[in-house]
Scaffold this motif. Structure first.
Motif, PDB file in Angstrom:
ATOM      1  N   PHE A   1     -11.765 -23.384  22.646  1.00  0.00           N
ATOM      2  CA  PHE A   1     -11.100 -23.693  23.909  1.00  0.00           C
ATOM      3  C   PHE A   1     -10.155 -24.856  23.672  1.00  0.00           C
TER       4      PHE A   1
ATOM      5  N   HIS B   1      -7.864 -27.865  25.128  1.00  0.00           N
ATOM      6  CA  HIS B   1      -7.653 -28.768  26.259  1.00  0.00           C
ATOM      7  C   HIS B   1      -6.652 -29.826  25.824  1.00  0.00           C
TER       8      HIS B   1
ATOM      9  N   TYR C   1     -11.539 -27.335  20.944  1.00  0.00           N
ATOM     10  CA  TYR C   1     -12.993 -27.330  20.791  1.00  0.00           C
ATOM     11  C   TYR C   1     -13.427 -26.020  20.149  1.00  0.00           C
TER      12      TYR C   1
ATOM     13  N   GLU D   1     -14.605 -30.957  17.750  1.00  0.00           N
ATOM     14  CA  GLU D   1     -13.407 -31.342  18.496  1.00  0.00           C
ATOM     15  C   GLU D   1     -12.303 -31.654  17.485  1.00  0.00           C
TER      16      GLU D   1
ATOM     17  N   LEU E   1     -17.908 -19.868  24.204  1.00  0.00           N
ATOM     18  CA  LEU E   1     -17.441 -21.173  24.652  1.00  0.00           C
ATOM     19  C   LEU E   1     -16.423 -20.931  25.763  1.00  0.00           C
ATOM     20  N   CYS E   2     -16.759 -21.364  26.971  1.00  0.00           N
ATOM     21  CA  CYS E   2     -15.820 -21.234  28.090  1.00  0.00           C
ATOM     22  C   CYS E   2     -15.804 -22.534  28.874  1.00  0.00           C
ATOM     23  N   GLN E   3     -14.900 -22.599  29.839  1.00  0.00           N
ATOM     24  CA  GLN E   3     -14.661 -23.876  30.514  1.00  0.00           C
ATOM     25  C   GLN E   3     -14.425 -23.664  31.992  1.00  0.00           C
TER      26      GLN E   3
ATOM     27  N   LYS F   1     -16.114 -29.298  32.493  1.00  0.00           N
ATOM     28  CA  LYS F   1     -17.277 -28.911  31.693  1.00  0.00           C
ATOM     29  C   LYS F   1     -16.979 -27.757  30.750  1.00  0.00           C
ATOM     30  N   LEU F   2     -17.551 -27.850  29.563  1.00  0.00           N
ATOM     31  CA  LEU F   2     -17.574 -26.737  28.627  1.00  0.00           C
ATOM     32  C   LEU F   2     -18.948 -26.098  28.692  1.00  0.00           C
TER      33      LEU F   2
ATOM     34  N   THR G   1      -8.376 -18.424  22.989  1.00  0.00           N
ATOM     35  CA  THR G   1      -8.024 -19.393  24.028  1.00  0.00           C
ATOM     36  C   THR G   1      -6.516 -19.372  24.202  1.00  0.00           C
TER      37      THR G   1
END
Length: 280
Positions: free
Chosen positions: A22, A24, A29, A40, A76-78, A82-83, A247
């Motif tokens: 993901f 950001h 991440y 990260e 892994l999602c968001q 929050k992850l 992502t």
């Protein structure tokens, strides 16, 4: 008609078996299915930071947890700050969910055993065919993507209303047919929501087991209409890669660009991140 371009975006040492990612801002991440760390990676400085998310393993085991014990973090999602990191549910040891608060930098663990049991029951998917590999969370609805790489080839999307996955009482299941290669149906490996369109990746793997790996025949990207859950398009993007995470990087008027990660099913702590440009 869509066309795609695939190229290497980054090569990162210190991460093995990448299975979800993901982006950001400048921070990418990345999770591995056999690791007790959330990685990260700063795409500008190329610095890697490891965030410990499991605490019941010895430190020397955290980087490469043996297959029978691994949490199999495939998702892994968001949403918001929050992850959400979810185990695949393909064995009883793979029912864990980790919440990571990006602002507070805190880790919370939850057990999804009861929820996963309910999902198997309503979809009539047995233990050998249950294998979650992607998720979308909107804040009040979850969509979980079952990878149909078991003997029953049960690709499908679970719909769950409500924010707390541990308190799931009702769910729907939509079986889904995906393109095949040499009579081997491809199966979901991840998904991401972009506006009102679900973009997914899928791999055709010559195996009848959610546990044992098989020969990779190719990978696809495609999209599904969020309202109708009907396939919009699918494109083959590789004949050899097993992409397991997607992502969004950016979206323009004529193209949408994603980052993908690949699980090479090896113990080498190195991962390649790919950039996929989808021309509209």
């Amino acid at each position: 008609m869509h066309s795609t371009t695939l190229e290497v975006f980054a090569e990162i040492d210190g991460i093995g078996s990448a299975s979800g990612l993901f982006l950001h801002e400048d921070l990418l991440y990345i999770i591995g299915d056999n690791s007790g760390y959330l990685n990260e990676y700063n795409i500008k400085t190329k610095k890697l930071r490891k965030i410990q998310i499991l605490f019941d393993q010895t430190l020397d085991q955290l980087e490469n947890i043996p297959k029978p014990l691994k949490p199999d973090f495939e998702i892994l999602c968001q949403h918001g700050d929050k992850l959400y990191i979810l185990g695949s549910g393909s064995t009883p040891k793979r029912n864990l969910m980790i919440e990571f608060d990006l602002k507070m930098q805190k880790v919370f663990q939850k057990d999804l055993t009861e929820t996963y049991s309910l999902l198997k029951s309503i979809s009539i998917i047995d233990d050998q065919n249950f294998n979650l590999e992607g998720a979308i969370f909107t804040g009040n609805e979850w969509m979980l993507f079952n990878r149909g790489n078991g003997i029953d080839a049960k690709n499908g999307i679970f719909n769950i209303q409500g924010a707390d996955l541990t308190k799931t009482k009702h769910a729907g299941f939509n079986p889904f047919k995906l393109p095949n290669i040499d009579h081997v149906e491809s199966s979901f490996t991840d998904a991401v929501l972009v506006k009102n369109e679900i973009f997914f990746i899928a791999t055709a793997e010559d195996t009848k087991s959610t546990y044992a790996d098989g020969e990779i025949l190719g990978s696809f990207i495609g999209s599904i209409n969020l309202q109708t859950l009907k396939l919009t398009f699918s494109n083959k993007i590789s004949a050899k890669h097993k992409f397991e995470g997607i992502t969004l990087l950016n979206q323009g008027e004529y193209s949408t660009t994603f980052l993908l990660c690949e699980d090479r099913d090896s113990e080498e702590l190195k991962t390649v991140i790919y950039k996929l440009i989808l021309n509209h």
